[in-house]
Design an enzyme around this catalytic site. Structure first.
Site, mmCIF file in Angstrom:
data_model
loop_
_atom_site.group_PDB
_atom_site.id
_atom_site.type_symbol
_atom_site.label_atom_id
_atom_site.label_comp_id
_atom_site.label_asym_id
_atom_site.label_seq_id
_atom_site.Cartn_x
_atom_site.Cartn_y
_atom_site.Cartn_z
ATOM 1 N N SER A 148 0.861 -1.185 0.000
ATOM 2 C CA SER A 148 0.000 0.000 0.000
ATOM 3 C C SER A 148 0.892 1.227 0.000
ATOM 4 C CB SER A 148 -0.887 0.002 1.258
ATOM 5 O OG SER A 148 -1.495 1.259 1.459
ATOM 6 N N TYR A 161 -2.077 -1.014 10.344
ATOM 7 C CA TYR A 161 -2.152 -1.273 8.901
ATOM 8 C C TYR A 161 -0.882 -0.780 8.216
ATOM 9 C CZ TYR A 161 -3.753 -0.819 4.052
ATOM 10 O OH TYR A 161 -3.872 -0.899 2.681
#
Length: 255
Positions: A148, A161
């Site tokens: 990401s 995350y």
């Protein structure tokens, strides 16, 4: 047919980027293994691939469960005798906010921290741990890790995350260094905001959506745009590409 007769395992292929990759890989000749925790979604992907003339089968997979991962690898080897491509796509993010707190480290419970890392980072580790030996024996293979933008830049508000995705980036680099001598390539995609169920709730906030659309291309991406990047890295066209950390974000990280 850029993946003709190649066996490709795609984790988290029941929706979003994984589902798009399953369809595109199969359309390019791959035998696709839909490794998905959600049985209904996984079966649906496999059925859609088959209905379109491709080859796919579903295997219920919890990437954080080593016994489950080992059973998956054994099943694939028994069926096909090889594993050419691993797309470590499974992950949890903002769509899991009802189960896990997406917050700063000061506000993230340890249990949630561990759960997020167990899927996003440990999942890539476990899948790679049990598939790379197959690729070593074959003397070929392509591993694609899905990280990401959070893995390469600081984005506040979802620190577990972000840590998990940063770990995926670092893991990609060391795996590329370790296994290149076996003709195994390891690369990483870092998607920006992609129009998937994972971020639909976030994109419903106009201020957040405006921020995501602030890149040079002025829009969020589509799942297929990540899948095509993965297709390139999976194919022999990328035979001299390894250790690559590839943002696919509409230029958002450049401004």
């Amino acid at each position: 047919m850029r993946l003709k007769d190649k066996v490709a395992i795609i984790t988290g292929a029941g929706s979003g980027q994984g589902k798009a990759a399953a369809k595109i890989f199969a359309g390019q000749g791959a035998r696709v293994v839909v490794a998905e925790m959600n049985e209904e979604a996984g079966r649906e992907t496999a059925e859609e691939v088959t209905a379109a003339g491709g080859e796919a089968f579903f295997y219920k997979t919890d990437v954080s469960d080593e016994a489950n991962v080992k059973a998956l690898v054994e099943e694939v080897q028994n069926r096909f005798g090889s594993i050419d491509v691993l797309f470590n796509n499974a992950g949890i993010g903002f769509s899991a906010r009802s189960r896990y707190k997406m917050a700063s480290i000061l506000e993230t419970p340890l249990e949630d921290w561990n759960s997020i890392l167990s899927i996003n980072l440990n999942g890539a580790y476990l899948m790679s741990k049990h598939i790379i030996p197959v690729m070593i024996e074959q003397k070929r293979g392509s591993v694609i890790n899905n990280s990401s933008l959070n893995g390469i830049i600081g984005v506040s508000g979802a620190d577990a995350y972000t840590a998990s995705k940063g770990g995926v980036v670092a893991l990609t680099r060391v795996m590329a260094a370790d296994y290149g001598k076996y003709n195994i390539r390891v690369n990483c995609i870092c998607p920006g905001a992609i129009n998937t169920p994972m971020i639909q709730e976030v994109l419903s906030d106009p201020e957040i959506a405006k921020n995501y659309e602030a890149g040079p291309l002025g829009r969020v991406g589509e799942p297929e745009e990540i899948a095509y990047a993965a297709l390139f890295l999976a194919s022999d066209e990328a035979s001299y590409v390894t250790g690559l950390i590839m943002p696919v974000d509409g230029g958002w990280s450049t401004v």
